[in-house]
Design a protein around this motif. Structure first.
Motif, PDB file in Angstrom:
ATOM      1  N   PHE A  23       0.841  -1.197   0.000  1.00 63.13           N
ATOM      2  CA  PHE A  23       0.000   0.000   0.000  1.00 63.13           C
ATOM      3  C   PHE A  23       0.880   1.252   0.000  1.00 63.13           C
ATOM      4  N   PHE A  24       0.385   2.302  -0.640  1.00 61.08           N
ATOM      5  CA  PHE A  24       0.976   3.620  -0.387  1.00 61.08           C
ATOM      6  C   PHE A  24      -0.135   4.653  -0.328  1.00 61.08           C
ATOM      7  N   GLY A  70       7.610  11.801  -2.974  1.00 63.79           N
ATOM      8  CA  GLY A  70       7.053  12.046  -4.301  1.00 63.79           C
ATOM      9  C   GLY A  70       6.240  10.888  -4.850  1.00 63.79           C
ATOM     10  N   LYS A  71       5.159  11.239  -5.538  1.00 63.81           N
ATOM     11  CA  LYS A  71       4.241  10.249  -6.070  1.00 63.81           C
ATOM     12  C   LYS A  71       4.898   9.372  -7.130  1.00 63.81           C
ATOM     13  N   LYS A  72       5.646   9.969  -8.041  1.00 64.63           N
ATOM     14  CA  LYS A  72       6.270   9.185  -9.108  1.00 64.63           C
ATOM     15  C   LYS A  72       7.216   8.136  -8.536  1.00 64.63           C
ATOM     16  N   LYS A  73       7.955   8.507  -7.512  1.00 65.30           N
ATOM     17  CA  LYS A  73       8.912   7.572  -6.923  1.00 65.30           C
ATOM     18  C   LYS A  73       8.197   6.434  -6.199  1.00 65.30           C
ATOM     19  N   VAL A  74       7.114   6.738  -5.492  1.00 63.79           N
ATOM     20  CA  VAL A  74       6.440   5.678  -4.738  1.00 63.79           C
ATOM     21  C   VAL A  74       5.735   4.712  -5.693  1.00 63.79           C
ATOM     22  N   ILE A  75       5.253   5.209  -6.829  1.00 66.63           N
ATOM     23  CA  ILE A  75       4.664   4.321  -7.836  1.00 66.63           C
ATOM     24  C   ILE A  75       5.719   3.362  -8.375  1.00 66.63           C
ATOM     25  N   GLU A  83       8.384   2.463  -6.782  1.00 63.91           N
ATOM     26  CA  GLU A  83       8.834   1.609  -5.678  1.00 63.91           C
ATOM     27  C   GLU A  83       7.862   0.465  -5.408  1.00 63.91           C
ATOM     28  N   ILE A  84       6.567   0.738  -5.485  1.00 62.84           N
ATOM     29  CA  ILE A  84       5.617  -0.330  -5.182  1.00 62.84           C
ATOM     30  C   ILE A  84       5.694  -1.431  -6.244  1.00 62.84           C
ATOM     31  N   VAL A  85       5.939  -1.037  -7.491  1.00 64.92           N
ATOM     32  CA  VAL A  85       6.082  -2.038  -8.550  1.00 64.92           C
ATOM     33  C   VAL A  85       7.411  -2.788  -8.401  1.00 64.92           C
ATOM     34  N   LYS A  86       8.432  -2.092  -7.920  1.00 58.98           N
ATOM     35  CA  LYS A  86       9.709  -2.758  -7.633  1.00 58.98           C
ATOM     36  C   LYS A  86       9.522  -3.842  -6.575  1.00 58.98           C
ATOM     37  N   ARG A  87       8.688  -3.568  -5.564  1.00 61.06           N
ATOM     38  CA  ARG A  87       8.434  -4.575  -4.534  1.00 61.06           C
ATOM     39  C   ARG A  87       7.731  -5.803  -5.138  1.00 61.06           C
ATOM     40  N   MET A  88       6.906  -5.582  -6.136  1.00 57.60           N
ATOM     41  CA  MET A  88       6.288  -6.713  -6.816  1.00 57.60           C
ATOM     42  C   MET A  88       7.339  -7.505  -7.597  1.00 57.60           C
ATOM     43  N   GLU A  89       8.243  -6.811  -8.242  1.00 56.39           N
ATOM     44  CA  GLU A  89       9.320  -7.485  -8.979  1.00 56.39           C
ATOM     45  C   GLU A  89      10.145  -8.369  -8.038  1.00 56.39           C
ATOM     46  N   ALA A 136      -3.797   4.783  -9.413  1.00 57.74           N
ATOM     47  CA  ALA A 136      -3.981   3.333  -9.549  1.00 57.74           C
ATOM     48  C   ALA A 136      -3.717   2.890 -10.984  1.00 57.74           C
ATOM     49  N   GLU A 137      -4.195   3.672 -11.942  1.00 54.95           N
ATOM     50  CA  GLU A 137      -3.985   3.320 -13.344  1.00 54.95           C
ATOM     51  C   GLU A 137      -2.508   3.420 -13.722  1.00 54.95           C
ATOM     52  N   ALA A 138      -1.790   4.370 -13.113  1.00 51.24           N
ATOM     53  CA  ALA A 138      -0.353   4.478 -13.376  1.00 51.24           C
ATOM     54  C   ALA A 138       0.385   3.241 -12.878  1.00 51.24           C
ATOM     55  N   VAL A 139      -0.005   2.741 -11.695  1.00 49.62           N
ATOM     56  CA  VAL A 139       0.589   1.510 -11.166  1.00 49.62           C
ATOM     57  C   VAL A 139       0.230   0.330 -12.071  1.00 49.62           C
ATOM     58  N   ALA A 140      -1.025   0.259 -12.500  1.00 46.79           N
ATOM     59  CA  ALA A 140      -1.469  -0.851 -13.349  1.00 46.79           C
ATOM     60  C   ALA A 140      -0.704  -0.883 -14.662  1.00 46.79           C
ATOM     61  N   ARG A 141      -0.512   0.271 -15.280  1.00 47.15           N
ATOM     62  CA  ARG A 141       0.231   0.319 -16.560  1.00 47.15           C
ATOM     63  C   ARG A 141       1.651  -0.192 -16.377  1.00 47.15           C
ATOM     64  N   LEU A 142       2.265   0.203 -15.290  1.00 46.57           N
ATOM     65  CA  LEU A 142       3.646  -0.200 -15.039  1.00 46.57           C
ATOM     66  C   LEU A 142       3.727  -1.699 -14.767  1.00 46.57           C
TER      67      LEU A 142
END
Length: 295
Positions: A164-165, A211-216, A218-224, A248-254
């Motif tokens: 979560f963020f 920053g929002k861009k960095k946390v987006i 980072e959360i995908v990095k944790r999934m990796e 949410a859509e930005a995270v989904a695209r990534l």
């Protein structure tokens, strides 16, 4: 094979249509908005947009779990019809709902000694809890028995990863999870806390990202780092969000870019009114099957 139903709480945060499609029954938590009680019924009686708008405008929220009488009344008709039941509760790390469920289970087992009624602590929340239910429904449809499903989820529930963020600390401050001073400084600096759910089903802060861009990212990095089979992850991925669909859509695209073998598109749901009463707007949560949660 004995017939059985799968059930859960509304805090699994899937849509009504999704629950109907996979044939999973749910029982509703409750929340208050400025002293008026409402059912947490997946946005049916109050659209999520309206709920979060009222929170932003200052409405006070309060939540209450399902009580034992409600569980009793929810399950009894299915038992009377000859169904066994496998029910998963909201994580005991954030709710005492499982205690109410077990009180009702004990009463019903005395009335229906020939029926099975399993109550399992999901150690999950929101659409991560929902992804567990979706997975169990698929196994049921493949012909697995209630005992097989019960044993499987007890062994594998900690494999469901929750990250979560939040980009808005207002309600973390209001709820006392962040001090007013720390929250004010964090807001000025654009700090977005990154949390996950531990092996006891509790939400634990892990990092403070600026920053929002960095946390987006980072959360995908944790999934990796944690997804089953890494970048070859071929399971489902769910996201839930509270009035921040663009994030949410930005995270989904990534996620879809990094994980080309996903089972379908990333599904985005709303964080429901029970959990949303505590997070407020601005929270994005990411769920996937992966490494076993530790501490």
């Amino acid at each position: 094979m004995a017939k059985f139903i799968l059930s859960c709480c509304s805090t699994a945060d899937l849509s009504k249509e999704h629950f109907d499609k996979i044939d999973v029954k749910y029982i509703c938590f409750h929340y208050e908005l400025d002293g008026v009680e409402h059912p947490d019924d997946l946005g049916q009686t109050m659209p999520f947009e309206e709920f979060y708008r009222k929170m932003t405008e200052g409405a006070a929220t309060k939540t209450s779990q399902v009580n034992s009488d409600e569980y009793y009344d929810f399950w009894k008709p299915y038992l009377e019809q000859g169904y066994d039941i496998l029910h998963l509760t909201l994580s005991s790390g954030i709710s005492g709902s499982i205690n109410s469920a077990n009180i009702a289970r004990e009463d019903l087992e005395e009335e229906f000694p020939d029926r099975k009624l399993y109550v399992v602590d999901s150690l999950g929340a929101s659409s991560g809890y929902g992804l567990i239910m979706d997975t169990l429904a698929g196994m049921r449809d493949e012909g697995r028995s209630i005992d097989e499903l019960h044993d499987w989820i007890e062994q594998h529930k900690l494999d469901l990863n929750h990250w979560f963020f939040s980009t808005d600390l207002t309600f973390y401050i209001r709820g006392g999870r962040i001090s007013k001073t720390a929250g004010t400084v964090g807001t000025i600096l654009g700090i977005c806390p990154l949390l996950n759910m531990d092996d006891e089903g509790r939400l634990i802060p892990r990092s403070k990202i600026r920053g929002k861009k960095k946390v987006i990212q980072e959360i995908v990095k944790r999934m990796e780092e944690n997804a089953q089979d890494g970048l070859d992850y071929s399971g489902k991925c769910y996201i839930s969000q509270s009035a921040c669909m663009d994030d949410a859509e930005a995270v989904a695209r990534l996620v879809e870019e990094r994980f080309p073998k996903l089972d379908g598109k990333v599904e985005i749901n709303y964080i429901g009114t029970t959990i949303g009463s505590h997070t407020g707007p601005g929270t994005v949560a990411l769920f996937f099957w992966g490494k076993r949660r530790q501490g």
